[in-house]
Structure formats: structure tokens, C-alpha cells
Design a protein around this motif. Structure first.
Motif, PDB file in Angstrom:
ATOM      1  N   CYS A 159      -4.273  10.335 -12.364  1.00 49.17           N
ATOM      2  CA  CYS A 159      -4.566   8.927 -12.673  1.00 49.17           C
ATOM      3  C   CYS A 159      -5.274   8.240 -11.504  1.00 49.17           C
ATOM      4  N   CYS A 160      -4.856   8.528 -10.288  1.00 43.30           N
ATOM      5  CA  CYS A 160      -5.549   7.964  -9.121  1.00 43.30           C
ATOM      6  C   CYS A 160      -6.985   8.474  -9.050  1.00 43.30           C
ATOM      7  N   LEU A 161      -7.167   9.748  -9.321  1.00 42.65           N
ATOM      8  CA  LEU A 161      -8.514  10.310  -9.309  1.00 42.65           C
ATOM      9  C   LEU A 161      -9.364   9.681 -10.408  1.00 42.65           C
ATOM     10  N   ALA A 162      -8.777   9.512 -11.609  1.00 51.16           N
ATOM     11  CA  ALA A 162      -9.524   8.918 -12.716  1.00 51.16           C
ATOM     12  C   ALA A 162      -9.912   7.480 -12.411  1.00 51.16           C
ATOM     13  N   PHE A 163      -8.991   6.696 -11.830  1.00 48.72           N
ATOM     14  CA  PHE A 163      -9.313   5.311 -11.490  1.00 48.72           C
ATOM     15  C   PHE A 163     -10.468   5.257 -10.490  1.00 48.72           C
ATOM     16  N   THR A 164     -10.442   6.141  -9.499  1.00 49.46           N
ATOM     17  CA  THR A 164     -11.525   6.163  -8.512  1.00 49.46           C
ATOM     18  C   THR A 164     -12.862   6.488  -9.159  1.00 49.46           C
ATOM     19  N   VAL A 165     -12.870   7.498 -10.022  1.00 57.07           N
ATOM     20  CA  VAL A 165     -14.114   7.914 -10.680  1.00 57.07           C
ATOM     21  C   VAL A 165     -14.643   6.808 -11.581  1.00 57.07           C
ATOM     22  N   PHE A 166     -13.776   6.225 -12.409  1.00 56.37           N
ATOM     23  CA  PHE A 166     -14.222   5.184 -13.335  1.00 56.37           C
ATOM     24  C   PHE A 166     -14.659   3.923 -12.591  1.00 56.37           C
ATOM     25  N   ALA A 167     -13.999   3.612 -11.467  1.00 56.01           N
ATOM     26  CA  ALA A 167     -14.400   2.443 -10.680  1.00 56.01           C
ATOM     27  C   ALA A 167     -15.799   2.641 -10.095  1.00 56.01           C
ATOM     28  N   VAL A 168     -16.052   3.813  -9.532  1.00 61.92           N
ATOM     29  CA  VAL A 168     -17.364   4.081  -8.943  1.00 61.92           C
ATOM     30  C   VAL A 168     -18.444   4.077 -10.023  1.00 61.92           C
ATOM     31  N   VAL A 169     -18.189   4.758 -11.137  1.00 61.18           N
ATOM     32  CA  VAL A 169     -19.185   4.809 -12.206  1.00 61.18           C
ATOM     33  C   VAL A 169     -19.416   3.430 -12.795  1.00 61.18           C
ATOM     34  N   GLY A 170     -18.337   2.663 -12.986  1.00 56.83           N
ATOM     35  CA  GLY A 170     -18.476   1.315 -13.528  1.00 56.83           C
ATOM     36  C   GLY A 170     -19.297   0.406 -12.633  1.00 56.83           C
ATOM     37  N   PHE A 171     -19.032   0.425 -11.323  1.00 54.99           N
ATOM     38  CA  PHE A 171     -19.803  -0.396 -10.389  1.00 54.99           C
ATOM     39  C   PHE A 171     -21.266   0.012 -10.380  1.00 54.99           C
ATOM     40  N   VAL A 172     -21.519   1.300 -10.370  1.00 53.94           N
ATOM     41  CA  VAL A 172     -22.911   1.760 -10.334  1.00 53.94           C
ATOM     42  C   VAL A 172     -23.663   1.323 -11.589  1.00 53.94           C
TER      43      VAL A 172
END
Length: 312
Positions: free
Chosen positions: A282-295
Motif C-alpha cells: 500500500c505504501c508503494l502503491a501510494f507513492t506510485v500513484f502520487a508521482v503519476v498523478g502529479f506528473v
């Protein structure tokens, strides 16, 4: 006709521009939060369903996952003209796929074993010479206080990791050639003659006082998921066969066990590992989705005119 004063007053006023439609990418300030939060929430919910419910209601969870995926795909198709909403549904599709894979992987690796130990039979004071086929419904076997693992008869099968197996026999028996129960482990032996997996290093302390415990390795049919989660059972069986061939041991449907001091502690550790898997992914998923969302978000904002950016 209006007077010169009125004309001057009218010209000094603000200029009224025709209405300019605001692009869909900037029609609300919460789009970025939604684009990150919704996929993360879906990932977390799917993971929890596989952790707590899938064992009891597998078909129901599969149906719920299928309905969520159908809704996400349908939303993606219907929102192709709304760019930020299209990206949101695309991230939801990826979240459901990733969450489903991680959930079933965690279930097959940890959750299933936890419930297997909980639900199956437990046998006490078992002698190593008693045939294992009569206890195929066992999840935990408490051996008699004369049982020990014979590391000198053990073997290791090398396949990236070292898959170890050693027969469990009676300490006082002589000339015993039947090996029904086998202690197993990974990376805790040499290819022959040395075995220190689990409770094997405490064998001498147990003799005459209490027997060790064996948590049975569940035998499952080969299927798609057993290959996806890197099923180790076949390599342990190859280690058993190597040991039996080297030391002329008779092996009749051997039972593989994790050789432990206390079975309940092993079961608790399995559940802790399952919870850690949920937290880590879940921590990994939040990091990935946050980076992709910001980009995706700021890449879209940079393409907008200044008037649209001011409305953000």
C-alpha cells in the motif's frame, strides 16, 4: 443620442468579454486529490478483501472485483472526451489490476497458510516411525519427545536458493530406513550433511523433555496462481529425493513440515507477514500513484492558457 460625458463614462468601464469555456482539465480544484486518492483507496480495499474475506467467500470477492473492473473500464470508455476523468479511470483500472495481483499473491503466500493451520487437525505425541499417509488432514504435528531431525542424512537442492530437507526419526532407533516426515527450510543447510533449519539446532535440548512441532506444508494442486507465487514445494520434494537416494531411505508419500519450537508462534508470524505485505504494498502503491498523478496533472496544466490556470 448619449452625451459626450456618458460616452466617456461608458468607455472607462470594464470591457465585457464573451464567455470562454474552461477546459475540462481545470473545472475543479480537487481533481488532483481525486486522481491520487481514488486509486489508492481502491488498491487498499481490494487488498483488505483478499486479506480478510477471500478465504471465506472467494466467489463473492471475485464478483466484486469484476464489477469494479467493469465500472472502471466503462467509465474510461465513456469519458474519452473529458481528459482528467479519462486519466482517473485509467489509474483506477491499473489500481484494480495491481491490487488484485498483490492481494491474491499475499493470500496464496501467507493468508492461506494461516487458515490452513487454524482449520486442519492437530496430532500430538506422534512417533516418527508412524506412517504419514494416515495423517493427511494434519496441519500441525507434535512429535514425541524422542524425535529429532537427522541433519547428517539431509540434503539440499540448489535452485537460486538452497532448498533443504532432513528426515525426522526416533533418536533411539537403530537401522531405521523409513522416513515419513521431513523437516524443510531454505538456505539453512549444505548440499549434504548439515541442516540447521528451524528448531533443528535445539534438537539435543528437546530429547527426553518435549518433542518439537511440525507445521505441515500444505499440498495443493498445480494451478496458475501456484506458479505465479513461485511455489517451492517441488524443490523441497527434489531435496527429499536426493537425500533418500544418497542414504537408501524408503520414502512413501513423505510429509513435509516446517520444523519449529512452537506452532502457535509460527502461525502468528505468518499473519504478521501478511499484514506487513499489505502495509508495504500500500505504501508503494501510494507513492506510485502520487508521482503519476502529479506528473499527469501538471503536464496538463502547463498546456493551458493563463486565463484557465487562474481559475484552478
Amino acid at each position: 443620442m448619449p452625451s459626450d460625458a456618458n460616452v466617456a463614462w461608458m468607455g472607462a468601464g470594464p470591457k465585457i468579454r464573451p464567455h470562454e469555456p474552461v477546459p475540462h482539465d481545470v473545472h475543479q480544484k480537487g481533481a488532483l486529490a481525486i486522481m491520487i486518492g481514488v486509486p489508492c483507496l481502491l488498491f487498499f480495499v481490494v487488498h483488505l478483501l483478499f486479506l480478510y474475506v477471500y478465504y471465506f467467500l472467494p466467489y463473492t470477492i471475485n464478483m466484486i472485483w469484476g464489477l469494479l473492473m467493469t465500472f472502471a473500464v466503462g467509465g474510461f470508455v465513456l469519458s474519452l472526451n473529458i481528459r482528467w476523468l479519462t486519466r482517473l479511470f485509467l489509474m483506477c483500472i491499473l489500481s484494480l489490476l495491481w491490487g488484485g495481483f498483490c492481494g491474491i499473491q499475499n493470500y496464496e503466500t501467507h493468508v492461506r497458510e494461516y487458515h490452513f493451520i487454524e482449520d486442519q487437525a492437530m496430532y500430538h505425541n506422534v512417533l516418527p516411525g508412524e506412517p504419514a499417509p494416515g495423517r493427511r488432514d494434519a496441519s500441525v504435528i507434535y512429535f514425541a519427545n524422542t524425535a529429532k531431525s537427522y541433519g547428517t542424512l539431509g540434503a539440499g537442492f540448489k535452485h537460486r536458493d538452497m532448498y533443504c530437507a532432513a528426515p525426522i526419526m526416533d533418536y533411539y532407533a537403530t537401522g531405521e530406513e523409513n522416513a515419513y516426515y521431513w523437516a524443510i527450510g531454505k538456505n539453512c543447510c549444505l548440499q549434504s550433511g548439515e541442516f540447521w533449519c528451524g528448531a533443528a539446532k535445539f534438537d539435543k535440548q528437546y530429547i527426553g523433555f518435549r518433542g518439537p512441532a511440525g507445521v505441515v506444508l500444505e499440498e495443493v494442486e498445480d494451478n496458475f496462481w501456484s506458479s505465479v507465487v513461485w511455489d517451492d514445494r517441488k524443490y523441497f520434494h527434489l531435496a527429499v529425493n536426493q537425500s533418500a537416494a544418497r542414504h537408501n531411505l524408503n520414502v512413501d508419500r513423505p510429509m513435509l513440515v516446517h520444523y519449529v519450537e512452537f506452532a502457535h508462534e509460527y502461525q502468528e508470524q505468518v499473519w504478521i507477514n501478511a499484514l506487513y505485505e499489505v502495509f508495504y504494498t500500500c505504501c508503494l502503491a501510494f507513492t506510485v500513484f502520487a508521482v503519476v498523478g502529479f506528473v499527469l496533472h501538471y503536464a496538463a496544466v502547463r498546456r493551458l492558457p493563463s486565463e484557465a490556470k487562474s481559475n484552478w
